[in-house]
Design a protein around this motif. Structure first.
Motif, mmCIF file in Angstrom:
data_model
loop_
_atom_site.group_PDB
_atom_site.id
_atom_site.type_symbol
_atom_site.label_atom_id
_atom_site.label_comp_id
_atom_site.label_asym_id
_atom_site.label_seq_id
_atom_site.Cartn_x
_atom_site.Cartn_y
_atom_site.Cartn_z
ATOM 1 N N ARG A 176 0.839 -1.212 0.000
ATOM 2 C CA ARG A 176 0.000 0.000 0.000
ATOM 3 C C ARG A 176 0.868 1.253 0.000
ATOM 4 O O ARG A 176 0.591 2.203 -0.725
ATOM 5 C CB ARG A 176 -0.920 0.016 1.228
ATOM 6 C CG ARG A 176 -2.089 -0.942 1.142
ATOM 7 C CD ARG A 176 -3.095 -0.694 2.274
ATOM 8 N NE ARG A 176 -2.486 -0.626 3.587
ATOM 9 C CZ ARG A 176 -2.285 -1.667 4.389
ATOM 10 N NH1 ARG A 176 -2.660 -2.873 4.007
ATOM 11 N NH2 ARG A 176 -1.730 -1.513 5.579
ATOM 12 N N ALA B 158 2.268 1.975 -3.321
ATOM 13 C CA ALA B 158 1.244 2.405 -4.277
ATOM 14 C C ALA B 158 0.706 3.798 -3.989
ATOM 15 O O ALA B 158 -0.116 4.312 -4.741
ATOM 16 C CB ALA B 158 0.089 1.402 -4.269
ATOM 17 N N ALA B 159 1.176 4.427 -2.935
ATOM 18 C CA ALA B 159 0.617 5.716 -2.519
ATOM 19 C C ALA B 159 0.747 6.792 -3.587
ATOM 20 O O ALA B 159 -0.095 7.687 -3.667
ATOM 21 C CB ALA B 159 1.269 6.183 -1.222
ATOM 22 N N ARG C 171 0.285 6.350 -6.692
ATOM 23 C CA ARG C 171 -0.723 6.084 -7.726
ATOM 24 C C ARG C 171 -2.153 6.205 -7.215
ATOM 25 O O ARG C 171 -3.044 6.582 -7.958
ATOM 26 C CB ARG C 171 -0.544 4.677 -8.285
ATOM 27 C CG ARG C 171 0.674 4.525 -9.092
ATOM 28 C CD ARG C 171 0.730 3.140 -9.680
ATOM 29 N NE ARG C 171 1.748 3.169 -10.711
ATOM 30 C CZ ARG C 171 1.780 2.358 -11.719
ATOM 31 N NH1 ARG C 171 0.859 1.445 -11.857
ATOM 32 N NH2 ARG C 171 2.742 2.444 -12.597
ATOM 33 N N TRP C 172 -2.365 5.794 -5.979
ATOM 34 C CA TRP C 172 -3.709 5.791 -5.409
ATOM 35 C C TRP C 172 -3.737 6.633 -4.144
ATOM 36 O O TRP C 172 -3.031 6.324 -3.179
ATOM 37 C CB TRP C 172 -4.169 4.361 -5.094
ATOM 38 C CG TRP C 172 -4.352 3.560 -6.329
ATOM 39 C CD1 TRP C 172 -5.346 3.697 -7.263
ATOM 40 C CD2 TRP C 172 -3.515 2.497 -6.794
ATOM 41 N NE1 TRP C 172 -5.167 2.793 -8.274
ATOM 42 C CE2 TRP C 172 -4.044 2.034 -8.009
ATOM 43 C CE3 TRP C 172 -2.359 1.902 -6.303
ATOM 44 C CZ2 TRP C 172 -3.478 1.005 -8.747
ATOM 45 C CZ3 TRP C 172 -1.789 0.883 -7.028
ATOM 46 C CH2 TRP C 172 -2.345 0.444 -8.225
ATOM 47 N N PRO C 173 -4.548 7.671 -4.150
ATOM 48 C CA PRO C 173 -4.625 8.529 -2.967
ATOM 49 C C PRO C 173 -5.000 7.730 -1.721
ATOM 50 O O PRO C 173 -5.831 6.823 -1.779
ATOM 51 C CB PRO C 173 -5.730 9.523 -3.314
ATOM 52 C CG PRO C 173 -5.908 9.432 -4.782
ATOM 53 C CD PRO C 173 -5.459 8.067 -5.198
ATOM 54 N N CYS C 174 -4.362 8.045 -0.658
ATOM 55 C CA CYS C 174 -4.655 7.467 0.665
ATOM 56 C C CYS C 174 -4.260 6.003 0.794
ATOM 57 O O CYS C 174 -4.606 5.367 1.782
ATOM 58 C CB CYS C 174 -6.121 7.664 1.042
ATOM 59 S SG CYS C 174 -6.621 9.386 1.031
ATOM 60 N N ALA C 175 -3.540 5.455 -0.177
ATOM 61 C CA ALA C 175 -3.121 4.057 -0.056
ATOM 62 C C ALA C 175 -2.233 3.859 1.169
ATOM 63 O O ALA C 175 -2.175 2.765 1.733
ATOM 64 C CB ALA C 175 -2.384 3.607 -1.316
#
Length: 145
Positions: A110, A113-114, A116-120
């Motif tokens: 996670r 991936a932060a 690429r994806w908000p709040c990951a």
């Protein structure tokens, strides 16, 4: 923790709250927060909770002591997360140098991936979990020792 506190917590953590921010902030004003900090700690969701409190403006209405203690725990968790990130980078470098392919799992995945994806990265992590093939498991173990 009482039912009302649980309902307000759930509504706060939603990505798309059912109520407007002012209603949510107002719900925090007189909320009995006993048990909420322990729950956020247990779920390692302190960062997510603080982020959502700030986004909704509820951080200005929630009990000050609760918000301050939550912010302190978020800073402490962020410092620990940097140590986990460093350990993950070191682990990946060692395995790569040994020619061992791996896949990051759970919290470190996670965090990776932060971008690429908000709040990951909103949920804290405390260790480095990864997957290697069964054929490489023994060699990975030797490499990491």
């Amino acid at each position: 923790m009482n039912t009302r506190a649980a309902d307000v917590l759930i509504e706060t953590l939603r990505l798309r709250p059912r109520h407007d921010s002012s209603a949510l902030a107002g719900a925090w004003r007189a909320l009995d927060v006993r048990g909420l900090l322990a729950l956020a700690d247990y779920e390692r969701a302190q960062g997510w909770l603080l982020r959502r409190l700030r986004e909704s403006g509820a951080d200005r209405e929630a009990p000050r002591e609760f918000v301050d203690l939550l912010a302190t725990r978020v800073r402490d968790a962020a410092a620990r997360a940097l140590l986990v990130d460093a350990e993950a980078a070191s682990t990946l470098a060692r395995l790569e140098a040994a020619g061992i392919a791996c896949v990051l799992l759970k919290g470190v995945a996670r965090r990776a991936a932060a971008g690429r994806w908000p709040c990951a990265d909103a949920r804290t992590t405390t260790d480095v979990d990864l997957l290697v093939s069964a054929g490489d498991a023994s060699r990975a173990w030797q490499t990491m020792q």
